[in-house]
Enzyme design. Sequence first.
Site, PDB file in Angstrom:
ATOM      1  N   MET A   1       1.239  -0.843  -0.078  1.00 24.61           N
ATOM      2  CA  MET A   1       0.291  -0.037  -0.184  1.00 24.61           C
ATOM      3  C   MET A   1       0.841   0.926  -0.086  1.00 24.61           C
ATOM      4  O   MET A   1       1.505   2.041   1.138  1.00 24.61           O
ATOM      5  CB  MET A   1      -0.647  -0.636   1.219  1.00 24.61           C
ATOM      6  CG  MET A   1      -2.320   0.914   1.129  1.00 24.61           C
ATOM      7  SD  MET A   1      -1.255   2.626   1.196  1.00 24.61           S
ATOM      8  CE  MET A   1      -1.960   3.992   2.056  1.00 24.61           C
ATOM      9  N   PRO A   2       1.412   2.105  -1.219  1.00 26.50           N
ATOM     10  CA  PRO A   2       2.575   2.740  -0.708  1.00 26.50           C
ATOM     11  C   PRO A   2       1.008   4.009  -0.873  1.00 26.50           C
ATOM     12  O   PRO A   2      -0.276   4.593  -1.387  1.00 26.50           O
ATOM     13  CB  PRO A   2       2.563   3.210  -2.359  1.00 26.50           C
ATOM     14  CG  PRO A   2       2.203   1.879  -3.180  1.00 26.50           C
ATOM     15  CD  PRO A   2       0.962   1.045  -2.412  1.00 26.50           C
ATOM     16  N   PHE A   3       1.807   5.173  -0.139  1.00 31.58           N
ATOM     17  CA  PHE A   3       0.839   6.749  -0.122  1.00 31.58           C
ATOM     18  C   PHE A   3       1.571   7.124  -0.890  1.00 31.58           C
ATOM     19  O   PHE A   3       3.337   7.462  -0.570  1.00 31.58           O
ATOM     20  CB  PHE A   3       0.832   6.974   1.195  1.00 31.58           C
ATOM     21  CG  PHE A   3       0.309   8.684   1.010  1.00 31.58           C
ATOM     22  CD1 PHE A   3      -1.222   8.400   1.096  1.00 31.58           C
ATOM     23  CD2 PHE A   3       0.806   9.165   2.071  1.00 31.58           C
ATOM     24  CE1 PHE A   3      -1.415   9.871   1.675  1.00 31.58           C
ATOM     25  CE2 PHE A   3       1.213  10.320   2.010  1.00 31.58           C
ATOM     26  CZ  PHE A   3      -0.723  11.167   1.788  1.00 31.58           C
TER      27      PHE A   3
ATOM     28  N   ILE B   1       2.160  -3.498  -7.317  1.00 30.02           N
ATOM     29  CA  ILE B   1       1.115  -2.891  -6.952  1.00 30.02           C
ATOM     30  C   ILE B   1      -0.627  -3.371  -7.447  1.00 30.02           C
ATOM     31  O   ILE B   1      -0.658  -3.031  -8.852  1.00 30.02           O
ATOM     32  CB  ILE B   1       1.362  -1.723  -6.236  1.00 30.02           C
ATOM     33  CG1 ILE B   1       2.373  -1.323  -5.755  1.00 30.02           C
ATOM     34  CG2 ILE B   1       0.099  -0.941  -6.293  1.00 30.02           C
ATOM     35  CD1 ILE B   1       2.674  -1.720  -4.686  1.00 30.02           C
TER      36      ILE B   1
ATOM     37  N   THR C   1       5.795   6.307   0.487  1.00 28.99           N
ATOM     38  CA  THR C   1       5.410   6.113   1.829  1.00 28.99           C
ATOM     39  C   THR C   1       5.622   4.854   1.273  1.00 28.99           C
ATOM     40  O   THR C   1       4.016   4.276   0.888  1.00 28.99           O
ATOM     41  CB  THR C   1       5.327   6.981   2.414  1.00 28.99           C
ATOM     42  OG1 THR C   1       6.031   8.131   2.872  1.00 28.99           O
ATOM     43  CG2 THR C   1       5.420   5.764   4.172  1.00 28.99           C
TER      44      THR C   1
END
Length: 131
Positions: A1-3, A33, A72
């Site tokens: 889960m990238p932000f 992803i 992130t």
Amino acid sequence: MPFVRIDALRADAERLDALGRAVHDALQETIGIPPEDLFQVLNGHQGTNSTLRYGSYLGPDRDDGIVYIAITMRSGRTPAQKQTLYRRIAELAHTYAGAEPRNVFVTVTENTSTDWSFGHGVAQYAGSAGT
């Protein structure tokens, strides 16, 4: 889960959208992803009340086409995977948004599963080994 947070100087909504797509497509292609895993903050800075600064550190001849991309995500990617991700982001940012690869500045910050809450005050990944 990238932000993902993207900041670009004098970028309108269309350019910001193209940059967001470039990063998301690169994340899907290089580290797997899922398509629906899309969490981004896109900011355009007009250059007066809100601006971006840049220097010539490590050689690229940057200019006002600068794009800062901060990702992130949970730890676990190899240096080779990250290098592939950086390269693909620069390629797609150029293709989709006309960003010069020399102006694409990417940083990755890693953390652990318990560092995420997707809502309701719950650490949904706590105790799981998901991506």
